[in-house]
Every structure is written in C-alpha cells, then in structure tokens.
Design a protein around this motif. Structure first.
Motif, PDB file in Angstrom:
ATOM      1  N   GLU A  70       0.814  -1.215   0.000  1.00  0.00           N
ATOM      2  CA  GLU A  70       0.000   0.000   0.000  1.00  0.00           C
ATOM      3  C   GLU A  70       0.844   1.258   0.000  1.00  0.00           C
ATOM      4  N   SER A  71       1.954   1.237   0.713  1.00  0.00           N
ATOM      5  CA  SER A  71       2.745   2.457   0.870  1.00  0.00           C
ATOM      6  C   SER A  71       3.559   2.800  -0.372  1.00  0.00           C
ATOM      7  N   SER A  72       3.736   1.844  -1.295  1.00  0.00           N
ATOM      8  CA  SER A  72       4.495   2.113  -2.512  1.00  0.00           C
ATOM      9  C   SER A  72       3.778   1.537  -3.724  1.00  0.00           C
ATOM     10  N   LYS A  73       3.284   2.422  -4.578  1.00  0.00           N
ATOM     11  CA  LYS A  73       2.603   1.961  -5.790  1.00  0.00           C
ATOM     12  C   LYS A  73       3.587   1.294  -6.743  1.00  0.00           C
ATOM     13  N   ASP A  74       4.837   1.755  -6.734  1.00  0.00           N
ATOM     14  CA  ASP A  74       5.843   1.133  -7.598  1.00  0.00           C
ATOM     15  C   ASP A  74       6.156  -0.283  -7.114  1.00  0.00           C
ATOM     16  N   PHE A  75       6.248  -0.492  -5.809  1.00  0.00           N
ATOM     17  CA  PHE A  75       6.482  -1.829  -5.259  1.00  0.00           C
ATOM     18  C   PHE A  75       5.399  -2.788  -5.739  1.00  0.00           C
ATOM     19  N   THR A  76       4.145  -2.349  -5.621  1.00  0.00           N
ATOM     20  CA  THR A  76       3.032  -3.190  -6.061  1.00  0.00           C
ATOM     21  C   THR A  76       3.090  -3.430  -7.560  1.00  0.00           C
ATOM     22  N   GLY A 125       3.892   7.220  -3.007  1.00  0.00           N
ATOM     23  CA  GLY A 125       3.502   7.023  -1.618  1.00  0.00           C
ATOM     24  C   GLY A 125       2.023   7.249  -1.370  1.00  0.00           C
ATOM     25  N   LEU A 126       1.664   7.280  -0.085  1.00  0.00           N
ATOM     26  CA  LEU A 126       0.255   7.355   0.309  1.00  0.00           C
ATOM     27  C   LEU A 126      -0.373   8.710   0.001  1.00  0.00           C
ATOM     28  N   CYS A 127       0.297   9.793   0.378  1.00  0.00           N
ATOM     29  CA  CYS A 127      -0.173  11.164   0.100  1.00  0.00           C
ATOM     30  C   CYS A 127      -1.599  11.393   0.593  1.00  0.00           C
ATOM     31  N   GLN A 128      -1.979  10.730   1.686  1.00  0.00           N
ATOM     32  CA  GLN A 128      -3.314  10.878   2.268  1.00  0.00           C
ATOM     33  C   GLN A 128      -4.412  10.663   1.233  1.00  0.00           C
ATOM     34  N   GLY A 129      -4.156   9.753   0.286  1.00  0.00           N
ATOM     35  CA  GLY A 129      -5.157   9.421  -0.716  1.00  0.00           C
ATOM     36  C   GLY A 129      -5.331  10.447  -1.813  1.00  0.00           C
ATOM     37  N   LYS A 130      -4.455  11.469  -1.874  1.00  0.00           N
ATOM     38  CA  LYS A 130      -4.627  12.563  -2.838  1.00  0.00           C
ATOM     39  C   LYS A 130      -3.591  12.533  -3.959  1.00  0.00           C
ATOM     40  N   GLY A 131      -2.811  11.465  -4.034  1.00  0.00           N
ATOM     41  CA  GLY A 131      -1.716  11.441  -4.991  1.00  0.00           C
ATOM     42  C   GLY A 131      -2.013  10.748  -6.296  1.00  0.00           C
ATOM     43  N   VAL A 132      -3.281  10.627  -6.688  1.00  0.00           N
ATOM     44  CA  VAL A 132      -3.662  10.002  -7.951  1.00  0.00           C
ATOM     45  C   VAL A 132      -4.441  11.011  -8.775  1.00  0.00           C
ATOM     46  N   ILE A 133      -3.938  11.312  -9.978  1.00  0.00           N
ATOM     47  CA  ILE A 133      -4.555  12.335 -10.826  1.00  0.00           C
ATOM     48  C   ILE A 133      -4.852  11.731 -12.194  1.00  0.00           C
ATOM     49  N   ILE A 134      -6.125  11.765 -12.599  1.00  0.00           N
ATOM     50  CA  ILE A 134      -6.526  11.313 -13.934  1.00  0.00           C
ATOM     51  C   ILE A 134      -6.406  12.497 -14.882  1.00  0.00           C
ATOM     52  N   PHE A 183       4.141  16.911  -2.732  1.00  0.00           N
ATOM     53  CA  PHE A 183       3.812  15.731  -1.936  1.00  0.00           C
ATOM     54  C   PHE A 183       5.014  15.232  -1.141  1.00  0.00           C
ATOM     55  N   GLY A 184       6.081  16.025  -1.102  1.00  0.00           N
ATOM     56  CA  GLY A 184       7.264  15.639  -0.354  1.00  0.00           C
ATOM     57  C   GLY A 184       7.890  14.362  -0.890  1.00  0.00           C
ATOM     58  N   ASP A 185       8.476  13.591   0.012  1.00  0.00           N
ATOM     59  CA  ASP A 185       9.140  12.354  -0.394  1.00  0.00           C
ATOM     60  C   ASP A 185       8.162  11.351  -1.005  1.00  0.00           C
ATOM     61  N   THR A 209       8.856   9.741  -6.382  1.00  0.00           N
ATOM     62  CA  THR A 209       8.769   8.742  -7.447  1.00  0.00           C
ATOM     63  C   THR A 209       7.338   8.762  -7.967  1.00  0.00           C
ATOM     64  N   VAL A 210       7.174   8.688  -9.292  1.00  0.00           N
ATOM     65  CA  VAL A 210       5.831   8.680  -9.871  1.00  0.00           C
ATOM     66  C   VAL A 210       5.635   7.431 -10.712  1.00  0.00           C
ATOM     67  N   VAL A 211       4.400   6.975 -10.753  1.00  0.00           N
ATOM     68  CA  VAL A 211       3.992   5.878 -11.622  1.00  0.00           C
ATOM     69  C   VAL A 211       2.967   6.457 -12.600  1.00  0.00           C
ATOM     70  N   ILE A 212       3.267   6.348 -13.889  1.00  0.00           N
ATOM     71  CA  ILE A 212       2.354   6.833 -14.925  1.00  0.00           C
ATOM     72  C   ILE A 212       1.703   5.615 -15.567  1.00  0.00           C
ATOM     73  N   GLU A 213       0.368   5.573 -15.532  1.00  0.00           N
ATOM     74  CA  GLU A 213      -0.349   4.386 -15.993  1.00  0.00           C
ATOM     75  C   GLU A 213      -1.317   4.730 -17.116  1.00  0.00           C
ATOM     76  N   GLU A 214      -1.582   3.704 -17.939  1.00  0.00           N
ATOM     77  CA  GLU A 214      -2.704   3.828 -18.860  1.00  0.00           C
ATOM     78  C   GLU A 214      -4.002   3.882 -18.068  1.00  0.00           C
ATOM     79  N   PHE A 215      -4.989   4.566 -18.610  1.00  0.00           N
ATOM     80  CA  PHE A 215      -6.291   4.658 -17.966  1.00  0.00           C
ATOM     81  C   PHE A 215      -7.117   3.429 -18.319  1.00  0.00           C
TER      82      PHE A 215
END
Length: 418
Positions: free
Chosen positions: A100-106, A146-155, A175-177, A181-187
């Motif tokens: 959960e804490s790392s989208k890249d890990f997942t 990271g978690l970013c209090q659930g606000k770190g996902v932008i469509i 969003f600090g640390d 790192t960012v993960v860019i995904e297809e929608f």
C-alpha cells in the motif's frame, strides 16, 4: 478476551460491532474512536500513531487482541512494534505494508508475477516522465508512489494536465518524499470492484464481494472521495469473472512465497472489470472503508475466531460463512467534502434502529461537553439496510437516511440503483 480496535472511523465502528458479537469478547476498547463507539464500547483518547502509549495501555489493560483499522499506523510498523512487545495484533508487518505504501512496489510485484494490471512507467526524473507522456495515449493516470493521504492520484485527460501533475510532484515537491517517485499508468475503463481477503501465512481467503461508489455526485460525477456508498454482493459477479479472480489470487499467493514475505492480515484488491476481465488497480493492506461497513453485517462467522486462525496460519475458506442477504450503505457526508468542510455541526436527530436490518455506523462524529452529537469529519455516518434483495436493502437504507436531521449533511441518491 479484551480487545483494542485502533482507529476512529466507520470501519472501526463496524469491526468493533462485529467483534463484540463473539462469545470470546469481553471488553472492547476503541482508540481514539468516535461518538458511535463511545456509546457502544469504551473509547481511549490515544492517537493512532502514539505506539508507545498504545502498547502501554494494552499491557495495563490485559489486551488479548489488537485490531488495526487505518493505513498510517500499519505502514509505520505498528505490527512489528506490538509483536516485539509480545502483544497479539492483527495486521501485516511493515515489509508487507509496502503493497500500500508504494505503488511502484506493487506494480513491480504485479508485473513480475504476470498479474493483469495497467501498463505503466515509473521514474524519479521529471524530464523522463514528461517525455513518456508525449509518446502516450490519453487519458493517463499520474500517481505519486507514496500514500499522500489518498490525494496522490490524478486522472489526466490532456498531456498538459499530465505534465502539470508531474511538475507538481517531481519539481515543486508538493507531496514531499511520497511524490518523489511517480507511476504513470494507462487509464483503464470498466467498473471497479472491491475484494477483501483475509491473508493467513500468505494464503488468500476471499470475503464476499462489495461495490463502492467513489464519486461525490450522482451518476459518478465530481471528484473522487474515500467512498460515499456501498453494496454487497456486487452485481458484476459471473463464473468467468470468478475464474479470472481465482487465477489472480493464486498468482498473488505464489508471489508472496517467492518474495519470502509472511503476510498475515488483510489484502484489499481493487479491480477494474471490463468484459468479465479483471485487472488490478491497487492493493491496500487493511480493511476498506466503506466496504467493511457492508461486509461485517453479512459475515456470520465469529470474527474473533477468524482473526485468531488468520494469525496462526490455518484459516480456510470454510471458516468464512456469509449471509445470503444483501446490504446497501449510504454515506452521509459534510457539505463541501471532499474539499473543505466545517466540523462541529449538530446532528439534531438520528433514527432509532431495530433488529439486524437497520444499522448505523459512525464515521466522523463526536460529542461536545453538553452531550450534543456533532459532525467531526468529511464522511460522518454510514446508514445501512439489510434485506433479501438489493432493492429492499436500498429502501431501508434510504428511509433511515431521510430521517437524519442535520443542516450540513448530504448524500448520493443513486447508491445501488440499477
């Protein structure tokens, strides 16, 4: 048994409510809790991140089982700390909370073990990220790692929007640390479905299905929220979909073993389903909210025993028994949520509930010094109906919701409307 539930939302109220039904349960504490848990159980004024105080309280009050609701204490290693203090605690260790804490890990885990998911690109470099956007189809999803209090996902519907999001994360460091790192995904298009699984020594035992509503307005319009409605079971279930999900669960189990992890607790899998083909959107490592509020009334097994078996590594599918009835939940939220909203607005009337068909869980409430019930959060109440059909459950939930009197609360009118 004395049980401590850590957290303050509707999820924790639902968990405490279900745990209390066990013959093994004696005293139930909730830290810090809300007005609903204060009425039903014993609240403890300790912050969820104050591990030292929580451990001290657990020792002083002979706590036999600790159940963690929210993600922040899990991701900061509360399970490892309690285990070191020889206190039984339900949840994954810090190594497993990376799901959960790392989208890249997942993402790396999903790709390594051939688990269907959106195509993606991970980087810490703004120029590389912007170049990837220029060669990509739209829309795109830009995620802070990271978690970013659930606000770190932008469509992002345009490339300019994607570049702006990347600049906000990688250049401005908003969003600090957690956004370094960012993960860019297809929608991914389709319908979302939630599946919560008990994980017992890396073996996944799925719960019943649930479908939540993320958008604030009817017709799936407006900004995303933590969830403003829920129903269970999901109407997306088919034999073909079930077979695909079973295959994914087997691959997750194999991956956990191959990575030499020892997962005990909850794995929340968010799927996007299109044409009966599921792809994994995300993992969480705790009970979902509002999914838990709908699932606990359908669970007929003793939750204490289920958790005990999970922790010793011998939970099996036969240990989970579910009601055939349906549950619909409507979340009442503060005016202005999910952006800005005002707290401490009096709830002047709550309807009386009776039997097991009418349930109210408190999400964000408190009492003032005079004993008045006040709002204390974006999501305030989850009103649930339980019945033989989704439609009957829906009617119960909305009949109750209409009776709540508060000047600042709103809710969607189309939950489980098919």
């Amino acid at each position: 048994m004395n049980i401590l539930v850590i957290g303050s939302g509707g999820r924790e109220h639902a968990l405490a409510w279900k745990l209390a039904q066990s013959e093994k349960a004696d005293k139930i504490y909730v830290a810090p809790g809300n007005a609903g848990t204060q009425e039903d159980f014993t609240n403890v004024a300790i912050d969820v991140m104050d591990f030292d105080a929580l451990i001290e309280f657990s020792k002083e009050n002979d706590i036999d089982l600790v159940v963690v609701g929210p993600e922040d204490p899990l991701n900061e290693g509360i399970v490892d700390r309690f285990a070191a203090a020889d206190i039984s605690i339900f949840g994954p260790d810090q190594a497993c909370t990376q799901f959960e804490s790392s989208k890249d890990f997942t993402k790396q885990f999903l790709n390594t073990y051939d688990i269907p998911t959106a195509a993606s690109f991970t980087t810490t470099n703004y120029e590389a990220a912007a170049a990837f956007v220029e060669t990509s189809d739209l829309p795109l999803v830009v995620k802070a790692d990271g978690l970013c209090q659930g606000k770190g996902v932008i469509i992002c519907e345009t490339k300019d929007e994607a570049v702006d999001a990347l600049e906000e994360m990688l250049v401005q460091k908003n969003f600090g640390d957690e956004g370094s790192t960012v993960v860019i995904e297809e929608f991914l298009e389709g319908q979302e479905q939630s599946l919560l699984c008990f994980v017992s020594n890396n073996k996944l035992v799925p719960m019943e299905t649930a479908q939540d509503y993320k958008k604030i307005y009817e017709g799936e319009q407006g900004p995303n929220t933590g969830g403003v409605g829920i129903y269970s079971p999901s109407n997306l279930v088919t034999e073909e979909l079930d077979a695909c999900v079973e295959d994914i669960l087997s691959k997750i189990e194999a991956g956990l073993e191959a990575e030499d992890l020892t997962f005990n607790g909850i794995l929340f899998i968010g799927f996007m389903v299109k044409d009966n083909q599921p792809k994994v959107l995300e993992f969480n490592v705790r009970f979902g909210d509002p999914e838990t509020e709908a699932l606990m009334p359908r669970l007929e097994s003793d939750l204490v025993e289920v958790m005990e078996k999970t922790l010793v590594g011998d939970l099996e599918a036969k240990d989970l028994k579910w009601s055939d009835q349906s549950v619909v939940g409507v979340v009442l939220y503060s005016e202005g949520y999910p952006a800005g909203y005002e707290n401490n607005i009096e709830i002047t009337h709550l309807p009386e509930v009776s039997g097991d068909q009418e349930i109210i869980f408190h999400n964000g409430t408190c009492f003032n010094a005079e004993g008045d019930l006040l709002t204390n959060g974006g999501r305030v109440l989850t009103i649930l109906g339980k019945a033989d059909t989704i439609e009957d459950a829906r009617q119960i939930a909305y009949r109750l919701a209409e009776q709540v009197e508060c000047t600042s609360l709103g809710y969607r009118k189309d939950i489980a409307e098919f």
